[in-house]
Design a protein around this motif. Structure first.
Motif, PDB file in Angstrom:
ATOM      1  N   GLU A  92      -1.958  12.113   4.814  1.00 24.72           N
ATOM      2  CA  GLU A  92      -3.055  11.276   4.323  1.00 24.72           C
ATOM      3  C   GLU A  92      -2.993   9.822   4.768  1.00 24.72           C
ATOM      4  N   LYS A  93      -1.786   9.318   5.072  1.00 24.89           N
ATOM      5  CA  LYS A  93      -1.627   7.938   5.546  1.00 24.89           C
ATOM      6  C   LYS A  93      -2.276   6.924   4.580  1.00 24.89           C
ATOM      7  N   PHE A  94      -1.713   6.850   3.389  1.00 22.97           N
ATOM      8  CA  PHE A  94      -2.233   5.960   2.348  1.00 22.97           C
ATOM      9  C   PHE A  94      -1.953   4.492   2.685  1.00 22.97           C
ATOM     10  N   ASP A  95      -2.836   3.631   2.211  1.00 17.85           N
ATOM     11  CA  ASP A  95      -2.594   2.188   2.285  1.00 17.85           C
ATOM     12  C   ASP A  95      -1.824   1.710   1.050  1.00 17.85           C
ATOM     13  N   LEU A 128       9.141   6.371  -4.351  1.00 12.55           N
ATOM     14  CA  LEU A 128       9.673   5.191  -3.661  1.00 12.55           C
ATOM     15  C   LEU A 128      10.136   5.533  -2.241  1.00 12.55           C
ATOM     16  N   GLU A 129      10.774   6.691  -2.100  1.00 12.88           N
ATOM     17  CA  GLU A 129      11.222   7.118  -0.772  1.00 12.88           C
ATOM     18  C   GLU A 129      10.036   7.319   0.172  1.00 12.88           C
ATOM     19  N   CYS A 130       8.964   7.901  -0.353  1.00 11.83           N
ATOM     20  CA  CYS A 130       7.760   8.096   0.472  1.00 11.83           C
ATOM     21  C   CYS A 130       7.132   6.753   0.839  1.00 11.83           C
ATOM     22  N   CYS A 131       7.108   5.809  -0.107  1.00 13.87           N
ATOM     23  CA  CYS A 131       6.578   4.471   0.183  1.00 13.87           C
ATOM     24  C   CYS A 131       7.414   3.793   1.271  1.00 13.87           C
ATOM     25  N   ARG A 132       8.703   4.022   1.207  1.00 14.36           N
ATOM     26  CA  ARG A 132       9.616   3.437   2.194  1.00 14.36           C
ATOM     27  C   ARG A 132       9.368   3.994   3.600  1.00 14.36           C
ATOM     28  N   HIS A 133       9.198   5.307   3.709  1.00 14.30           N
ATOM     29  CA  HIS A 133       9.138   5.952   5.023  1.00 14.30           C
ATOM     30  C   HIS A 133       7.732   6.029   5.615  1.00 14.30           C
ATOM     31  N   TYR A 134       6.711   5.772   4.798  1.00  9.42           N
ATOM     32  CA  TYR A 134       5.336   5.927   5.309  1.00  9.42           C
ATOM     33  C   TYR A 134       4.517   4.640   5.215  1.00  9.42           C
ATOM     34  N   ASN A 135       5.216   3.500   5.308  1.00 10.97           N
ATOM     35  CA  ASN A 135       4.581   2.190   5.489  1.00 10.97           C
ATOM     36  C   ASN A 135       3.492   1.868   4.459  1.00 10.97           C
ATOM     37  N   ILE A 136       3.799   2.079   3.199  1.00 13.66           N
ATOM     38  CA  ILE A 136       2.838   1.768   2.140  1.00 13.66           C
ATOM     39  C   ILE A 136       2.792   0.248   1.945  1.00 13.66           C
ATOM     40  N   LEU A 186      15.526  -4.169  -0.762  1.00 13.96           N
ATOM     41  CA  LEU A 186      16.175  -3.552   0.402  1.00 13.96           C
ATOM     42  C   LEU A 186      15.214  -3.265   1.547  1.00 13.96           C
ATOM     43  N   PHE A 187      14.003  -2.810   1.193  1.00 11.41           N
ATOM     44  CA  PHE A 187      13.106  -2.300   2.229  1.00 11.41           C
ATOM     45  C   PHE A 187      11.803  -3.089   2.357  1.00 11.41           C
ATOM     46  N   LYS A 188      11.740  -4.226   1.652  1.00 14.04           N
ATOM     47  CA  LYS A 188      10.569  -5.140   1.754  1.00 14.04           C
ATOM     48  C   LYS A 188       9.260  -4.448   1.400  1.00 14.04           C
TER      49      LYS A 188
END
Length: 338
Positions: A92-95, A128-136, A186-188
């Motif tokens: 889905e490539k969420f914003d 959180l892991e998904c937000c980290r890896h998929y540029n949320i 950690l991941f901004k």
């Protein structure tokens, strides 16, 4: 924007989806439709968003509807599902992600602690892991006024220490804030936690006081009044909550990564005054069963919303007079009460 709203069949999630769609966003709603309370109410909410019960019953299979000239997609899924959740993000490539899914209820956490760990902690880490890896771009998530626990200073401020939760539900919400801070550092990843204060209104949860009181009074049953009525709550109308959530989603995050806000009416209402307003609307006096305070309950809540006003020029303001009337009008219509 394309926005994932978790807990989309829930009370706040449903209203948030409607508002975002009205504002022209593409919305994907996720919910596991658990049976913590009547699932038919959850299906009815989804039906308002154009998703049939038959479509919503199938796990991990998206259903789509057109509403407010935009598309709403719904998928039934558990946040604890480590395999399927990343696939959804990749596709889905969420914003923006708005996490309103949680195992709710202070008192239920005494009976069924495992469900709080699964949904509120394991599920949140997966998100959180998904937000980290998929540029949320921004994670907005629900916290709760319950994190203030045994705090004595009133009104509650986000500058206060919240190290004394008195229910597992409150502890799980505090853990969400801590984990979000870690991922922001950690991941901004920009994260915003929202401490909701006693949300009420049409399509509300059946385990909340307004719903329970209205149902009991209309059915000529006694209402349970805890702490012998000596309770105060910062009751916040659903439209006010959603307005705050959507303003935070829509405003670009600048010059900060982690933030927590209170969203409350900035006004503490006595429980007995709240009950009196329900009685006035139903034109019927309640039979009151006066009981001691329950484990996990606090006597008083009251939100300081100064930072919400400062950063978003917003302060909830619906009175209980208007809010209770709206709820009871909805309740009578939905349940066909004369």
């Amino acid at each position: 924007m394309k926005i994932l709203v978790t807990g989309a069949a829930g009370f706040i999630g449903f209203h948030t989806c409607k508002k975002l769609l009205k504002n022209g966003h593409q919305v994907v709603g996720l919910d596991n439709i658990n049976d913590y309370y009547d699932v038919n109410l959850k299906y009815a909410r989804l039906n308002e968003l154009g998703i049939t019960k038959k479509e919503a019953e199938i796990f991990n299979h998206p259903s789509k509807s057109n509403i407010y000239d935009n598309f709403f997609k719904f998928i039934r899924m558990n946040l604890e599902n480590r395999e399927e959740l990343p696939k959804l993000f990749e596709k889905e490539k969420f914003d923006v992600v708005c996490n309103l899914a949680a195992q709710a209820g202070v008192r239920y956490s005494l009976e069924n602690p495992e469900s709080y760990v699964d949904s509120n902690i394991v599920g949140f880490v997966n998100l959180l892991e998904c937000c980290r890896h998929y540029n949320i771009q921004h994670l907005v998530y629900a916290s709760s006024s319950s994190v203030y626990g045994l705090n004595k200073k009133i009104p509650f401020s986000t500058d206060d220490s919240v190290d004394h939760p008195i229910s597992l539900y409150a502890a799980s919400k505090k853990s969400n804030e801590l984990m979000a801070h870690t991922y922001s550092h950690l991941f901004k990843i920009p994260t915003t936690g929202l401490r909701f204060f006693t949300v009420y209104g049409p399509w509300g949860r059946p385990d909340m006081a307004l719903f329970l009181f209205t149902k009991a009074i209309t059915e000529n049953k006694p209402i349970k009044v805890f702490n012998y009525g000596k309770m105060e709550r910062d009751f916040t109308y659903i439209d006010d909550i959603v307005e705050g959530v959507v303003r935070i989603i829509e405003k670009k995050v600048e010059n900060r990564l982690y933030k927590v806000y209170n969203i409350g009416n900035n006004n503490s209402v006595k429980l007995m005054d709240f009950i009196e307003e329900i009685e006035r609307n139903l034109q019927k006096e309640a039979v009151k069963d006066m009981l001691p305070i329950q484990p996990g309950d606090v006597e008083k809540t009251w939100a300081n919303v100064d930072s919400l006003i400062k950063d978003y020029n917003y302060k909830p303001g619906t009175t209980i007079k208007d809010g209770i009337k709206s709820f009871i009008d909805w309740y009578k219509h939905y349940y066909k009460v004369n």
